[in-house]
Design a protein around this motif. Structure first.
Motif, short mmCIF file in Angstrom:
data_model
loop_
_atom_site.label_atom_id
_atom_site.label_comp_id
_atom_site.label_asym_id
_atom_site.label_seq_id
_atom_site.Cartn_x
_atom_site.Cartn_y
_atom_site.Cartn_z
N LEU A 187 29.70 -41.89 11.46
CA LEU A 187 30.82 -41.60 11.30
C LEU A 187 32.12 -42.24 10.66
O LEU A 187 32.92 -41.79 10.35
CB LEU A 187 31.28 -41.48 13.21
N LEU A 188 32.04 -43.50 10.44
CA LEU A 188 32.99 -44.31 9.83
C LEU A 188 32.86 -43.96 8.30
O LEU A 188 33.86 -44.01 7.57
CB LEU A 188 32.46 -45.85 9.82
N CYS A 189 31.56 -43.62 7.88
CA CYS A 189 31.44 -43.14 6.57
C CYS A 189 32.32 -41.68 6.29
O CYS A 189 33.27 -41.52 5.49
CB CYS A 189 30.28 -42.95 6.08
N CYS A 190 32.22 -40.75 7.21
CA CYS A 190 33.00 -39.77 7.45
C CYS A 190 34.34 -39.90 7.28
O CYS A 190 35.17 -39.36 6.52
CB CYS A 190 32.61 -38.77 8.49
N LYS A 191 34.71 -41.06 8.18
CA LYS A 191 36.51 -41.00 8.35
C LYS A 191 37.13 -41.58 6.94
O LYS A 191 38.08 -41.29 6.58
CB LYS A 191 36.51 -42.32 9.57
N GLU A 192 36.30 -42.62 6.45
CA GLU A 192 36.65 -43.10 5.05
C GLU A 192 36.62 -41.88 4.00
O GLU A 192 37.65 -41.97 3.42
CB GLU A 192 35.47 -44.04 4.67
N GLY A 193 35.65 -41.25 4.05
CA GLY A 193 35.73 -40.08 2.98
C GLY A 193 36.73 -39.10 3.22
O GLY A 193 37.46 -38.50 2.41
N TYR A 194 36.83 -38.90 4.64
CA TYR A 194 38.15 -37.87 5.01
C TYR A 194 39.49 -38.32 4.50
O TYR A 194 40.24 -37.58 3.82
CB TYR A 194 38.20 -37.55 6.42
#
Length: 349
Positions: free
Chosen positions: A93-100
């Motif tokens: 989820l942290l990876c997704c947040k960074e990507g978003y």
């Protein structure tokens, strides 16, 4: 350039269909002159549908643990030298947040066939991604699963599924995989994914051991008849700790040539310029885009694990921050007359 070759290419451009013998003729005619001829047509076709935009997908490699023993793969079960890892829900989820925050609107969860990632666990992760980033697409690339599993993951919110068929020739498939893996099941999974409602991607390695023009012609015919939404192809690159560790790598040139042919087979297909292209050629990503590809997949995985997801020798990965990678990607696309699109990038019907 032979008149027969030109006639076959024109036939493909007009009817989107050839027989295997004609596909083989295209493959065996590959040279600079024929490539230029096909590539020009492929770029024109892509431009009518997608313009010069390139979609970005945020790749998150969630685990390099795999129950399978594919003979070509660096994360195969029997590779005792592989440094294993799996990401936690929070890390994903942290990876997704960074990507978003960087503009990504598609996340690709890729991994080996790791039994740890049960349907319950994956449904929970997908649900959280969809809840926090509701305007994003979730793509899964997690191998062969049961029909029931695919259905559950789809209902949880997964939009797309990538499952390379690897080869459309049964005897060739059996030379690349252990006896407990089935060509029939791989193909069955692809058709099940399509029937459930996923946007489905297939694909194969170019230059894999024992491949020839007949097996490649079968791959092109399969893509024609299956009509995937996406197709990922890249040159075969050996991994030192596999049975194919001493085999020669595939060709960047032939991979790009085949990208152009696939674009003519299905003009609206989503075609990635794969990491394998960039691994063998520092300009491989750009060459793929200039051959008809229109998707790139920057790595959003934590820097600490990127080097551990080593499917083949020397896999291209950068220690740079994701923000820097996106800036570099935008610059490289602009240099070749293309632009990065920060949207979901669904297939255009």
């Amino acid at each position: 350039m032979k008149a027969e070759f030109i006639a076959v290419v024109n036939k493909l451009e007009e009817g989107r269909s050839l027989d295997k013998k004609e596909y083989r003729l295209l493959i065996e005619s590959a040279c600079d002159e024929t490539f230029d001829f096909i590539r020009e047509k492929a770029i024109k076709v892509r431009g009518k549908i997608y313009g010069r935009g390139v979609y970005i997908r945020g790749l998150i490699e969630i685990s390099n643990i795999c129950k399978n023993n594919c003979l070509y793969c660096g994360i195969r079960k029997d590779n005792g030298l592989c440094q294993r890892y799996r990401l936690s829900d929070e890390e994903i989820l942290l990876c997704c947040k960074e990507g978003y925050d960087l503009g990504f609107r598609t996340f690709v969860l890729q991994g080996g066939e790791d039994p740890f990632f049960t349907d319950d666990r994956l449904c929970g992760i997908i649900g959280q991604i969809k809840s926090r980033f509701s305007n994003c697409a979730v793509t899964l690339s997690l191998g062969e699963r049961s029909t029931e599993s695919y259905e559950r993951l789809f209902k949880a919110g997964a939009d797309r599924y990538l499952l390379r068929h690897e080869t459309a020739d049964k005897s060739h498939y059996e030379r690349l995989h252990p006896s407990d893996m089935s060509f029939e099941n791989r193909i069955k999974c692809l058709y099940e994914l399509k029937s459930i409602g996923y946007q489905v991607g297939c694909g194969f390695m170019v230059g894999s051991p024992y491949q020839n023009s007949d097996t490649l012609a079968a791959d092109l015919k399969f893509i024609e008849t299956f009509e995937p939404d996406m197709c990922g192809i890249g040159p075969f690159i050996p991994h030192r700790d596999t049975p194919f560790g001493e085999m020669p790598a595939g060709s960047v040139f032939l991979t790009c040539y085949l990208l152009s042919i696939i674009r003519l087979i299905k003009p609206n297909i989503l075609l990635p310029a794969t990491t394998a292209l960039s691994t063998l050629d520092k300009n491989g990503r750009e060459k793929g885009i200039l051959s008809g590809a229109n998707v790139v997949m920057p790595n959003l995985s934590p820097e600490s694990v990127r080097g551990k997801y080593e499917l083949y020798n020397g896999k291209a990965h950068s220690g740079a921050e994701s923000a820097q990678l996106v800036k570099e990607l935008c610059r490289s696309m602009e240099k070749i007359g293309h632009s990065v699109l920060t949207e979901r990038g669904d297939i255009k019907k």
